[in-house]
Design an enzyme around this catalytic site. Structure first.
Site, PDB file in Angstrom:
ATOM      1  N   LYS A 133       0.831  -1.203   0.000  1.00 45.26           N
ATOM      2  CA  LYS A 133       0.000   0.000   0.000  1.00 45.26           C
ATOM      3  C   LYS A 133       0.866   1.254   0.000  1.00 45.26           C
ATOM      4  CE  LYS A 133      -2.362   0.356   3.921  1.00 45.26           C
ATOM      5  NZ  LYS A 133      -3.151  -0.084   5.105  1.00 45.26           N
ATOM      6  N   SER A 160      -8.044   0.020   5.095  1.00 48.69           N
ATOM      7  CA  SER A 160      -7.328   0.941   4.237  1.00 48.69           C
ATOM      8  C   SER A 160      -6.470   0.267   3.171  1.00 48.69           C
ATOM      9  CB  SER A 160      -6.445   1.851   5.093  1.00 48.69           C
ATOM     10  OG  SER A 160      -5.468   1.108   5.802  1.00 48.69           O
ATOM     11  N   SER A 199      -7.729  -2.860   8.822  1.00 48.73           N
ATOM     12  CA  SER A 199      -7.248  -2.389   7.519  1.00 48.73           C
ATOM     13  C   SER A 199      -6.671  -3.455   6.606  1.00 48.73           C
ATOM     14  CB  SER A 199      -6.200  -1.282   7.717  1.00 48.73           C
ATOM     15  OG  SER A 199      -6.791  -0.148   8.291  1.00 48.73           O
TER      16      SER A 199
END
Length: 595
Positions: free
Chosen positions: A202, A277, A301
């Site tokens: 990410k 996320s 997340s």
């Protein structure tokens, strides 16, 4: 203490969690008890903590119920309010599903594998590494296939922030040349178990020389100077980074949307959320656009996107993996819920990746080389977190839990015991409190070092001038609301943590719903956001939890379950995840394979 219910209460508990199990479940439990009673002396309490029997517990509960003696009128109103709350949840959910479904248009899925070369993209990372070592595949061909696939699917998913990195092809070519010339020995292959396998991470996790935006317009040109520790370790293990993926602003939302890149779409239905996320990671992995990924998890997340996108994701015990370089972490934080962990399509990749990432100081405590016999573990399940703000658990999720518990009952010859934990009904409050104890300041992170005024940002949003999404502004406003009471939250956390530890010990596993429902439409969490509490409670408790895909629901969206164990018992979660994959199939492609 944890409460372990008598098996006779399972039917009524299932009904309270949001509508009850399907017909026939009660009959199965009766026949299962008859079947197990015929096996002879049944070890119904193998490893029971504290020597408390079911009979003792049932008697204790009866005495407790008699001592309370609630009035019939009080019970009536309580049941009426509970029923009314469920009705309100279902009504709002129905309106949102209809309205957002109409607004977002027709359902679209990730494109199918378009060439024979891309068929290798469905393989596990461990299998790819083995084929490269054995010279049955070239690393260059593997990297190229994933890069081509990424370019193809990103048109509909919008999951990539930086990449694909074309220099990855040169790195792969160099690996092929070393293998062909015999420069690499078996010792080298052992030290580099993922040699030539592509991976992603990410955007909030730093990759040297690559964009590090955290989804902020103010950081649109910022690049990392060094690799995060988890990225460095994967590179040392031979893996090749090929891209970074999308996140919500500074990782604090359950959808991956920001004003810089936009929103990431779910490969099973592009109208629906990929989660957050680590949503960009999950979307790319599910669509076969990367070998595997690295995520971080402070409130679900890793697991929310893994659930939404039908892949595996492991939230380790806090401290198991050094988080240096993950959203500006130093890796030295002592009091934190943040962890880094693996995300992948195949359960068999979880442990090998985890072993690469684990902090050497934690290796002994985690006992990762200790064999796990899943038939000798004790199993528990909780049908609902009983949190009023969460949706009621829907019938398909209930049915999944029933199938899962029945399987492990048959596998072990023991009942999978229904349990409850004190404090789960305030999971959202607990997480909100512990977020205020994190070393990171969300307001300053969002402002890239500057403090933001929530009301100014809200006004700018209304006028169409804000750089931030509504989700980010929600979080700013949340900072102005009354704080949770520290003594109450800390006491509740301690009680819940102690109860879980007592229940599970070092040989127990808890099955916990991932969510009351499958992936929602985009924007749904702006109205109903609290279902994330099914994930965040295990951040509060600092225990390991593995998200496991369990097929698709009637809408074609991934179902799933969380597998939870006590601190440092990650190996149990990962072993059970592999068993579930064998029995229930694991990841299901979000596209139809072309012959």
């Amino acid at each position: 203490m944890s409460v372990i219910e008598d098996s006779n209460t399972q039917e009524s508990e299932g009904e309270r969690s949001g509508g009850g199990h399907h017909r026939g479940h009660k009959h199965h439990r009766r026949t299962h008890r008859e079947r197990t009673s015929k096996r002879g002396e049944h070890k119904s309490h193998r490893g029971e903590r504290g020597g408390t029997s079911d009979t003792d517990q049932s008697s204790s509960r009866r005495r407790h119920r008699r001592s309370r003696k609630p009035s019939k009128m009080g019970s009536f109103w309580a049941n009426l309010l509970a029923s009314l709350l469920i009705f309100v949840h279902i009504a709002i959910d129905t309106v949102l599903e209809f309205g957002l479904g109409w607004y977002l248009g027709d359902k679209k899925r990730s494109p199918a594998i378009s060439s024979d070369d891309q068929k290798l993209c469905t393989k596990s990372a461990v299998e790819l590494a083995k084929l490269i070592r054995e010279r049955k595949l070239k690393a260059h061909d593997v990297v190229k296939a994933y890069i081509d696939r990424m370019k193809e699917v990103n048109v509909s998913l919008n999951a990539v922030v930086d990449g694909p990195f074309m220099e990855a092809l040169d790195e792969a070519k160099e690996i092929d040349e070393k293998i062909a010339s015999g420069q690499l020995t078996e010792v080298d292959f052992t030290k580099k178990p993922f040699l030539g396998v592509p991976f992603t991470t990410k955007d909030s996790t730093s990759v040297k020389g690559k964009l590090h935006t955290l989804g902020l317009i103010s950081r649109k040109n910022e690049k990392s100077l060094v690799d995060a520790e988890c990225v460095r370790l994967m590179k040392e293990a031979g893996a090749i980074i090929i891209a970074t993926s999308n996140v919500p602003e500074v990782n604090k939302w359950s959808e991956s949307r920001n004003s810089l890149i936009g929103q990431t779409n779910n490969p099973y239905d592009t109208r629906r959320s990929a989660g957050g996320s680590s949503g960009g990671e999950a979307a790319l992995i599910a669509a076969c656009a990367t070998g595997f990924g690295l995520g971080t998890d402070i409130g679900g997340s890793i697991r929310i996107p893994a659930f939404n996108c039908g892949i595996f994701g492991h939230k380790p015990t806090v401290g198991a993996i050094n988080t240096k370089g993950c959203t500006f972490r130093t890796g030295k934080e002592k009091e934190t819920m943040v962890v880094a962990g693996p995300m992948c399509r195949h359960a068999t990749d979880l442990m090998p990746i985890f072993k690469v990432l684990v902090d050497p100081e934690m290796s002994t405590d985690l006992k990762l080389n200790e064999e796990v016999d899943v038939t000798k573990l004790r199993y528990f399940y909780i049908p609902s977190n009983d949190m009023p703000a969460c949706n009621p658990v829907n019938r398909e999720a209930q049915s999944l839990m029933f199938k899962l518990t029945r399987y492990f009952s048959d596998l072990t010859g023991e009942e999978v015991k229904q349990a409850s934990l004190p404090g789960t009904e305030i999971s959202g409050k607990l997480w909100r409190y512990w977020m205020t104890r994190e070393p990171a300041d969300f307001n300053k992170l969002l402002g890239n070092g500057a403090n933001l005024n929530p009301f100014v940002e809200l006004f700018k949003k209304i006028m169409g001038k804000s750089e931030f999404t509504m989700a980010a502004i929600y979080s700013l406003i949340d900072g102005l609301l009354p704080a949770e009471k520290a003594p109450l939250m800390e006491e509740a956390t301690t009680k819940c943590s102690e109860a879980l530890a007592e229940m599970l010990g070092d040989d127990g596993v808890l099955f916990f719903h991932s969510s009351p429902r499958t992936a929602p439409f985009h924007y749904y969490p702006l109205v109903k956001m609290m279902d994330f509490a099914y994930f965040s409670i295990f951040n509060v408790l600092r225990v390991p939890a593995t998200q496991v895909p369990m097929g698709l629901d009637s809408k074609g969206m991934p179902l799933g379950i969380q597998v939870v164990a006590a601190k440092n018992c990650d190996r149990l979660c990962l072993a059970v995840a592999e068993e579930l994959e064998k029995e229930f199939g694991g990841w299901v492609a979000p596209f139809e394979n072309r012959n």
